[in-house]
Scaffold this active site. Structure first.
Site, PDB file in Angstrom:
ATOM      1  N   LYS A  15     -35.196  75.204 -22.324  1.00  0.00           N
ATOM      2  CA  LYS A  15     -34.424  76.091 -21.917  1.00  0.00           C
ATOM      3  C   LYS A  15     -33.723  75.850 -20.620  1.00  0.00           C
ATOM      4  CE  LYS A  15     -38.317  78.818 -21.461  1.00  0.00           C
ATOM      5  NZ  LYS A  15     -39.162  77.916 -21.801  1.00  0.00           N
ATOM      6  N   ARG A  90     -40.538  87.667 -20.553  1.00  0.00           N
ATOM      7  CA  ARG A  90     -41.602  86.892 -20.958  1.00  0.00           C
ATOM      8  C   ARG A  90     -42.628  87.690 -21.315  1.00  0.00           C
ATOM      9  NH1 ARG A  90     -40.946  81.932 -18.078  1.00  0.00           N
ATOM     10  NH2 ARG A  90     -42.397  80.193 -18.593  1.00  0.00           N
ATOM     11  N   ARG A 129     -42.156  65.238 -17.976  1.00  0.00           N
ATOM     12  CA  ARG A 129     -40.965  65.995 -17.171  1.00  0.00           C
ATOM     13  C   ARG A 129     -41.096  65.842 -15.920  1.00  0.00           C
ATOM     14  NH1 ARG A 129     -39.755  72.147 -17.715  1.00  0.00           N
ATOM     15  NH2 ARG A 129     -41.823  72.704 -17.202  1.00  0.00           N
ATOM     16  N   ARG A 162     -44.264  68.343 -11.835  1.00  0.00           N
ATOM     17  CA  ARG A 162     -44.536  69.919 -11.220  1.00  0.00           C
ATOM     18  C   ARG A 162     -46.350  69.950 -11.610  1.00  0.00           C
ATOM     19  NH1 ARG A 162     -40.858  74.058 -14.644  1.00  0.00           N
ATOM     20  NH2 ARG A 162     -42.821  75.055 -14.832  1.00  0.00           N
ATOM     21  N   ARG A 173     -50.525  77.494 -20.738  1.00  0.00           N
ATOM     22  CA  ARG A 173     -49.251  77.982 -20.716  1.00  0.00           C
ATOM     23  C   ARG A 173     -48.717  78.257 -21.992  1.00  0.00           C
ATOM     24  NH1 ARG A 173     -46.057  73.931 -17.331  1.00  0.00           N
ATOM     25  NH2 ARG A 173     -44.119  75.040 -17.899  1.00  0.00           N
TER      26      ARG A 173
HETATM   27  P1  ADP Z   1     -41.040  76.582 -18.027  1.00  0.00           P
HETATM   28  O1  ADP Z   1     -39.654  76.068 -17.873  1.00  0.00           O
HETATM   29  O2  ADP Z   1     -41.748  75.442 -18.355  1.00  0.00           O
HETATM   30  O3  ADP Z   1     -41.322  77.427 -19.208  1.00  0.00           O
HETATM   31  P2  ADP Z   1     -40.957  78.363 -15.779  1.00  0.00           P
HETATM   32  O4  ADP Z   1     -40.530  77.372 -14.685  1.00  0.00           O
HETATM   33  O5  ADP Z   1     -40.055  79.208 -16.589  1.00  0.00           O
HETATM   34  O6  ADP Z   1     -41.689  77.237 -16.807  1.00  0.00           O
HETATM   35  O7  ADP Z   1     -42.187  78.985 -15.305  1.00  0.00           O
HETATM   36  C1  ADP Z   1     -43.182  78.487 -14.503  1.00  0.00           C
HETATM   37  C2  ADP Z   1     -44.173  79.487 -14.298  1.00  0.00           C
HETATM   38  O8  ADP Z   1     -43.628  80.412 -13.610  1.00  0.00           O
HETATM   39  C3  ADP Z   1     -44.950  80.310 -15.595  1.00  0.00           C
HETATM   40  O9  ADP Z   1     -45.959  79.612 -16.084  1.00  0.00           O
HETATM   41  C4  ADP Z   1     -45.460  81.421 -14.903  1.00  0.00           C
HETATM   42  O10 ADP Z   1     -46.591  81.254 -14.230  1.00  0.00           O
HETATM   43  C5  ADP Z   1     -44.308  81.640 -13.793  1.00  0.00           C
HETATM   44  N1  ADP Z   1     -43.149  82.563 -14.370  1.00  0.00           N
HETATM   45  C6  ADP Z   1     -41.863  82.192 -14.672  1.00  0.00           C
HETATM   46  N2  ADP Z   1     -41.143  83.122 -15.300  1.00  0.00           N
HETATM   47  C7  ADP Z   1     -42.031  84.226 -15.342  1.00  0.00           C
HETATM   48  C8  ADP Z   1     -41.810  85.764 -16.123  1.00  0.00           C
HETATM   49  N3  ADP Z   1     -40.895  86.130 -16.454  1.00  0.00           N
HETATM   50  N4  ADP Z   1     -43.191  86.328 -15.910  1.00  0.00           N
HETATM   51  C9  ADP Z   1     -44.230  85.957 -15.346  1.00  0.00           C
HETATM   52  N5  ADP Z   1     -44.366  84.775 -14.858  1.00  0.00           N
HETATM   53  C10 ADP Z   1     -43.412  83.913 -14.857  1.00  0.00           C
HETATM   54  P1  ADP Z   2     -38.105  74.360 -20.613  1.00  0.00           P
HETATM   55  O1  ADP Z   2     -37.324  74.964 -19.442  1.00  0.00           O
HETATM   56  O2  ADP Z   2     -38.138  75.220 -21.692  1.00  0.00           O
HETATM   57  O3  ADP Z   2     -39.746  74.540 -20.041  1.00  0.00           O
HETATM   58  P2  ADP Z   2     -36.886  71.979 -20.085  1.00  0.00           P
HETATM   59  O4  ADP Z   2     -35.542  72.171 -20.403  1.00  0.00           O
HETATM   60  O5  ADP Z   2     -37.358  71.909 -18.398  1.00  0.00           O
HETATM   61  O6  ADP Z   2     -37.779  73.049 -20.843  1.00  0.00           O
HETATM   62  O7  ADP Z   2     -37.440  70.701 -20.866  1.00  0.00           O
HETATM   63  C1  ADP Z   2     -38.560  70.133 -20.959  1.00  0.00           C
HETATM   64  C2  ADP Z   2     -38.704  68.601 -20.773  1.00  0.00           C
HETATM   65  O8  ADP Z   2     -38.319  68.111 -22.193  1.00  0.00           O
HETATM   66  C3  ADP Z   2     -37.752  67.981 -19.816  1.00  0.00           C
HETATM   67  O9  ADP Z   2     -38.391  66.915 -19.407  1.00  0.00           O
HETATM   68  C4  ADP Z   2     -36.653  67.668 -20.699  1.00  0.00           C
HETATM   69  O10 ADP Z   2     -35.662  66.621 -20.239  1.00  0.00           O
HETATM   70  C5  ADP Z   2     -36.952  67.227 -22.243  1.00  0.00           C
HETATM   71  N1  ADP Z   2     -36.091  67.900 -23.169  1.00  0.00           N
HETATM   72  C6  ADP Z   2     -35.515  68.944 -23.126  1.00  0.00           C
HETATM   73  N2  ADP Z   2     -34.615  69.047 -24.363  1.00  0.00           N
HETATM   74  C7  ADP Z   2     -34.934  67.932 -25.153  1.00  0.00           C
HETATM   75  C8  ADP Z   2     -34.696  67.460 -26.367  1.00  0.00           C
HETATM   76  N3  ADP Z   2     -33.744  68.068 -27.113  1.00  0.00           N
HETATM   77  N4  ADP Z   2     -35.213  66.397 -26.809  1.00  0.00           N
HETATM   78  C9  ADP Z   2     -36.130  65.607 -26.115  1.00  0.00           C
HETATM   79  N5  ADP Z   2     -36.521  66.016 -24.857  1.00  0.00           N
HETATM   80  C10 ADP Z   2     -35.787  67.286 -24.319  1.00  0.00           C
END
Ligand code: ADP
Ligand code: ADP
Length: 218
Positions: A15, A90, A129, A162, A173
């Site tokens: 995302k 979420r 990541r 992270r 998660r």
């Molecule tokens: P990822 O990109 O790996 O899905 P995020 O950066 O979006 O992770 O979120 C990291 C953490 O921040 C989540 O595991 C949660 O604890 C918190 N968080 C982010 N967005 C929300 C939301 N919309 N509602 C509740 N908690 C959130």
């Molecule tokens: P999210 O915000 O949904 O948690 P991220 O954009 O942070 O996801 O991506 C999670 C990890 O996967 C990062 O290390 C990113 O570089 C990698 N990644 C993202 N898209 C792809 C893809 N299409 N193929 C392989 N790795 C990916």
């Protein structure tokens, strides 16, 4: 009319990676709830301190805090033409709150791309990541390595892993996602605005599919 897009998908689906590219292409702000929380944690604000208690455990931050934070962000002038939301909503309560907030700005959620990736692939993506300290740009040690190890290609800042990307927290998660966020897929499907996107392709292919699907929405 403003255009509001919600990117849905499990943790690690891509995302953040896609949101940065798509927001740039559509010229709307990228709003990442996770990035806003991490910014608050870094600055040690009250919101940051409270949110951190949940984030380190892989749990969701309570709805009231999260909704108030997003409402404040969406009320800024740069959102007049719309926004790309990444990581919010979420929970069903957050989704309801979002439509209410947007209706106050004469807007609505126009499209919800859902980036789908299998669970075993998510764990590999998250545990490899590397995130940029300055602006949250993301890399992957195998799948999307930076030009120089430990340094962000875009702004030269340091890359770090992270705390919540360690394997135990990642597993939690994903479980929280399945229980609390999955219902949103049905919610947006019923509204007729869900767009399925195969997330198991290269980063460039996923971007191309997203832009093509969103072209029809604009
Ligand atoms: P990822 O990109 O790996 O899905 P995020 O950066 O979006 O992770 O979120 C990291 C953490 O921040 C989540 O595991 C949660 O604890 C918190 N968080 C982010 N967005 C929300 C939301 N919309 N509602 C509740 N908690 C959130
Ligand atoms: P999210 O915000 O949904 O948690 P991220 O954009 O942070 O996801 O991506 C999670 C990890 O996967 C990062 O290390 C990113 O570089 C990698 N990644 C993202 N898209 C792809 C893809 N299409 N193929 C392989 N790795 C990916």
């Amino acid at each position: 009319m403003p255009i509001f897009i919600v990117l849905l998908g499990p943790p690690g689906a891509g995302k953040g990676t896609q949101a940065q590219r798509v927001a740039k292409a559509l010229d709307i702000p990228h709003i990442s709830s996770g990035d806003i929380f991490r910014e608050n944690i870094k600055k040690q604000t009250d919101l940051g301190k409270e949110a951190n208690r949940f984030i380190t455990k892989g749990e969701l931050v309570p709805d009231d805090l999260t909704i108030a934070m997003i409402k404040e962000r969406l009320s800024r002038t740069d959102c007049e033409s719309g926004a790309l939301l990444d990581g919010f909503p979420r929970t069903p309560a957050q989704a309801e709150a979002l439509s209410k907030i947007l209706s106050e700005f004469d807007g609505k959620v126009n499209a919800v791309p859902y980036i789908n990736v299998a669970e075993h692939e998510l764990i590999e993506r998250l545990t490899g990541r590397w995130t940029c300290r300055a602006q949250g740009h993301v890399f992957h040690e195998k799948f999307n390595p930076p030009k120089r190890a430990g340094v962000c290609d875009f702004d030269g800042s340091e890359l770090y892993q992270r705390d919540d990307d360690k394997v135990e927290t990642v597993t939690r998660r994903i479980k929280v996602y399945l229980e609390q966020t999955m219902p949103l897929i049905e919610y947006y499907k019923k509204l007729g605005i869900l767009i399925d996107i195969n997330g198991e392709q290269t980063i460039d292919q996923v971007t191309a599919n997203l832009l093509k699907a969103l072209e029809k929405v604009k």
